[in-house]
Enzyme design. Structure first.
Site, PDB file in Angstrom:
ATOM      1  N   ARG A 162      -7.159  -4.477  -6.804  1.00  0.00           N
ATOM      2  CA  ARG A 162      -6.366  -3.645  -6.444  1.00  0.00           C
ATOM      3  C   ARG A 162      -4.991  -3.982  -6.943  1.00  0.00           C
ATOM      4  NH1 ARG A 162      -7.122  -1.668  -0.019  1.00  0.00           N
ATOM      5  NH2 ARG A 162      -9.339  -1.648   0.163  1.00  0.00           N
TER       6      ARG A 162
ATOM      7  N   ASP B  82       0.934  -1.358  -0.057  1.00  0.00           N
ATOM      8  CA  ASP B  82      -0.096  -0.077   0.027  1.00  0.00           C
ATOM      9  C   ASP B  82       0.832   1.248  -0.008  1.00  0.00           C
ATOM     10  OD1 ASP B  82      -2.195  -1.662   0.044  1.00  0.00           O
ATOM     11  OD2 ASP B  82      -2.862  -1.061   1.963  1.00  0.00           O
TER      12      ASP B  82
END
Length: 842
Positions: free
Chosen positions: A520, A469
């Site tokens: 993602r 992330d």
């Protein structure tokens, strides 16, 4: 509930009555055999009816517990058919259907019911007492199965465990004594006397005469009349898909629909609801006038929205070890001190000291080699509740794993870090405790994540958080040659819908292998991402996503079996309304020179999706974007898209580079012996994403057996279906000499070792979210009389089990909740836990 069963006549006793002579009258014997056959048939019929009634009983209780409503009741022979709001129909029987003495005289008739225990859970009861199967109460969520044995005894079975209820007679009463409905409610009364009520709701209906509208024009407003029957207080609601707009004029009983500009196909869903019930929805459809296109309308992408690439990069041979992309300037600890850690606690202690040193002006480049296995309780405050190492306010560091190094359910959390390299590390994804990720970055500048593997152990969306992330304005990042195995939320770029500071994010993803991962890849808000030469291998939800004005260039990738390769959210237009990033403002995404194979049958046009050809964005007129708006300023060479699968599979992930088999220096742990795990001012990563994918991955199927024990060589052994796995998190074996553990053989496994269950000993596991799970474990205690183990579900009540002194104690088969973490640990005194077996079934 009275169930009367037959006592079968023993055939052997009947045969013993025969005369030894050749002539005898067998009519009496035949009559008895015929009677026995009739009784056995009657017994089977009664047991089948009992199981049917128990199933219906459980469904009614489910509706009661869930706050359901009854829509209608219809009388049937011997009972009633109940229809609940939502369409669920249950047939139950009320009143008696037999009398004492019919079809048998021996035995008693148990009364089946339910009762809440002190924990608030409803459990099955027999004659007013809790039904115990395998020594455990049976919650109403589990349906017991009844049968008979050869002796005419009633047997109840739950998850393979059985309880004998004794001899009963063959006919009897139903579970419900009565079912009475009035204008407001339905009252159910059980044979045992317990009553409960479920509200009664009269059905109502939304009526719209015309639902299809053709030849609509851009900007046109259409009034759709409606009526509601059967209710005076229903509220009518409408939801418009795509760029259509809908509002309800309740004063005139109309739905006002506004066609977008440019006009496109659209749908509007309309329904009515009260506080207790929702009517079936009506779908309105709208088709634009094909003969009258709106002036200046941009063409809608067709079969493929892959866009032009007028100034392409060079296609050629790439170096799998070279740093390319936005993170090109990163050097990490190159040319500096070399350390070698095999203790996570020592590493966390060193990192905290490094933060203090850097605040004093020390920024010495340092290469940190890692070997062995680092566990979830070796990072922040040495607690599995915070499974990460703090790389905070530091710079000029390289974290390099040897080929056999494992980050076992623990990650690396970078905060305000700069010039950081993370290479050749095998991340077994940590649970999302307090937002834990495998690698996360906040306010970082210059990070290279390379040749790492990220593996989801649980494969459940909300169990594990991010793999890589990049948030809170982190920039100049490259993620390259990494492998993501069934990860659920792989690469979040941009923290949230309100984190507008993430516009400075810049990140490159290249030559990564997304293997059956969910979503993602990356999912970008506000920032800039260059996504090239990645292998999307059966991704289950979507590939790359762009939101909130993010600029994402997706080029020279290979999409294999991906239903939604790219996604721009729900605005300004996606005619199929199949965005997975619900509720977001769209971003910009430019796909070009990609390969798409094995397109799923359900995939819709445009395929893939981009919005750079639309002239509306967030209500403002813009100039359509071009390839030049997305192309990065740095130089890079790309692999031809058709060659990506072979090249990426051969090189992506840990253990694929030479020179990483072992560290260049011996283990020194930086000379640290006294450990400190807590920062004076800790920062936690953020968990959560309010509008992430809503499409689930394929449910888990099949039957599985998970086992943990210690073999005769004192090695922890975790198996799934006989193969090594990471299903359990178990503490390492410690000294068991005082236990004098004898050789044991249980369920096909054998050893003379066990897991020492002291104050820190435990076994943790998380059940499947889709399969049914049971657990059974065996232990011996160290001293007589006091040692106990307990099974503790997260957020639930513990179950305690005592075991005999120097004998193997058995927990029995215990039914478990789906998608729940459980811990087996000691209550008092020490024990040796010998074997744990979790079974999963569909």
């Amino acid at each position: 509930m009275k169930i009367k069963h037959i006592i079968p006549i023993l055939l052997t006793a009947a045969v013993a009555l025969l005369s030894c002579t050749q002539e005898y009258d067998d009519s009496i014997l035949k009559a008895k055999v015929d009677a026995l056959s009739s009784q056995v048939a009657k017994l089977a019929e009664q047991v089948n009816e009992l199981n049917t009634q128990v199933q219906g009983f459980k469904e009614v209780i489910d509706q009661w517990k869930a706050g359901g409503f009854v829509e209608s009741i219809q009388d049937v022979t011997g009972g009633k058919t109940i229809t609940f709001v939502g369409g669920k129909t249950v047939t139950i029987y009320d009143g008696t259907n037999g009398k004492d003495g019919k079809d048998g005289v021996d035995g008693t008739s148990p009364v089946i019911g339910i009762k809440a225990d002190t924990d608030g859970t409803q459990y099955w009861t027999v004659d007013g007492e809790f039904l115990l199967v395998g020594g455990n109460k049976v919650p109403v969520a589990v349906i017991p199965v009844f049968s008979t044995n050869e002796s005419g005894e009633l047997i109840v079975t739950v998850n393979g465990a059985q309880t004998n209820l004794g001899k009963v007679s063959a006919a009897g009463d139903a579970i419900f004594q009565s079912v009475v409905a009035d204008a407001d409610k339905v009252t159910f009364t059980l044979v045992g006397g317990q009553s409960f009520e479920i509200p009664f709701v009269k059905a109502f209906k939304l009526v719209i005469e015309k639902i299809a509208y053709t030849e609509v024009k851009a900007g046109e407003t259409i009034d759709v009349p409606y009526t509601v029957t059967g209710s005076d207080n229903a509220t009518v609601m409408a939801f418009a898909g795509g760029a259509y707009k809908a509002s309800v004029n309740s004063a005139e009983n109309k739905v006002n629909i506004t066609v977008p500009t440019p006009a496109s196909d659209g749908q509007v869903m309309v329904w009515a609801q009260t506080e207790t019930v929702v009517s079936p929805a009506v779908i309105l459809t709208f088709t634009p006038d094909a003969e009258a296109p709106t002036p200046g309308e941009e063409p809608t992408p067709g079969e493929s929205a892959d866009l032009n690439c007028p100034t392409p990069p060079t296609v050629g041979t790439v170096d799998p070890t070279a740093l390319v992309g936005y993170g090109s300037g990163v050097t990490g600890g190159e040319g500096g001190t070399v350390l070698h850690f095999n203790s996570g606690k020592a590493l966390q202690t060193w990192l905290l000291q490094r933060t203090k040193d850097e605040k004093k002006g020390t920024h010495t480049p340092t290469v940190i080699w890692l070997s062995g296995t680092f566990k979830s309780d070796e990072g922040r405050d040495f607690s599995s509740a915070h499974p990460w190492f703090d790389v905070k306010d530091v710079s000029n560091l390289s974290f390099i794993g040897t080929d056999d190094f494992v980050m076992d359910q623990i990650g690396i959390f970078c905060v305000r870090a700069s010039n950081i390299i993370i290479r050749n590390i095998n991340f077994q994804q940590p649970k999302a405790n307090n937002g834990a990720d495998a690698v996360s970055m906040q306010e970082c500048d210059g990070v290279w994540v390379d040749h790492c593997t990220f593996t989801s152990l649980n494969q459940t969306k909300d169990y594990e958080d991010g793999s890589t992330d990049v948030t809170h304005g982190s920039k100049n990042v490259t993620v390259s040659w990494c492998r993501y195995i069934k990860t659920q939320k792989s690469c979040l770029v941009g923290h949230s819908n309100s984190q507008s500071s993430d516009t400075q994010i810049s990140v490159t993803f290249h030559h990564n292998w997304f293997e059956q991962s969910s979503s993602r890849h990356p999912r970008v808000r506000f920032g800039k991402a260059h996504v090239y030469n990645n292998l999307y291998d059966g991704c289950t939800t979507y590939g790359a996503g762009s939101a909130y004005g993010a600029m994402v260039l997706v080029e020279y990738n290979y999409f294999d079996g991906v239903q939604l390769p790219t996604d721009i959210c729900t605005y300004p237009a996606k005619e199929s309304n199949e965005s997975n990033l619900q509720g977001s403002v769209a971003g910009y995404l430019y796909p070009t020179q990609n390969v798409y194979v094995n397109r799923p049958a359900k995939a819709k046009d445009p395929y893939p999706l981009s919005n750079v050809q639309y002239t509306k964005y967030n209500g403002s007129t813009i100039t359509p974007l071009t390839y030049a708006d997305f192309q990065p300023s740095y130089d890079y060479t790309v692999t031809a898209a058709e060659d990506v699968p072979a090249l990426v599979k051969a090189n992506a992930g840990y253990g694929k580079m030479t020179g990483f088999a072992e560290a260049p220096v011996p283990v020194d742990n930086a000379g640290i012996n006294d450990f400190n795990g807590t920062d004076d001012d800790p920062v936690d990563p953020d968990q959560g994403d309010e509008d992430d994918p809503v499409t689930p991955s394929e449910p888990e199927t099949g039957n599985h057996v998970h086992v943990v024990y210690y073999n005769t060589s004192s090695e922890k052994t975790i198996l799934t279906d006989g193969a090594p796995s990471n299903y359990f998190d178990a503490t390492a074996k410690t000294d068991l000499s005082s236990y004098a553990v004898k050789s044991w053989e249980l369920e096909g496994y054998s050893s003379n070792r066990g897991i020492k269950m002291n104050s820190s000993g435990y076994v943790k596991f998380t059940t499947s979210a889709t399969l049914n799970s049971t657990v059974r474990f065996y232990a011996i205690q160290k001293t007589a009389g006091s040692a106990k183990l307990q099974l503790v579900p997260t957020g639930g009540e513990a179950q305690e089990f005592a075991s005999g002194y120097d004998t193997i104690g058995d927990s029995g088969v215990i039914a478990l909740e789906k998608g729940t973490e459980y811990t087996i640990k000691q209550v008092s005194s020490e024990q040796a836990l010998l074997l744990v077996v979790v079974r999963e079934t569909e």
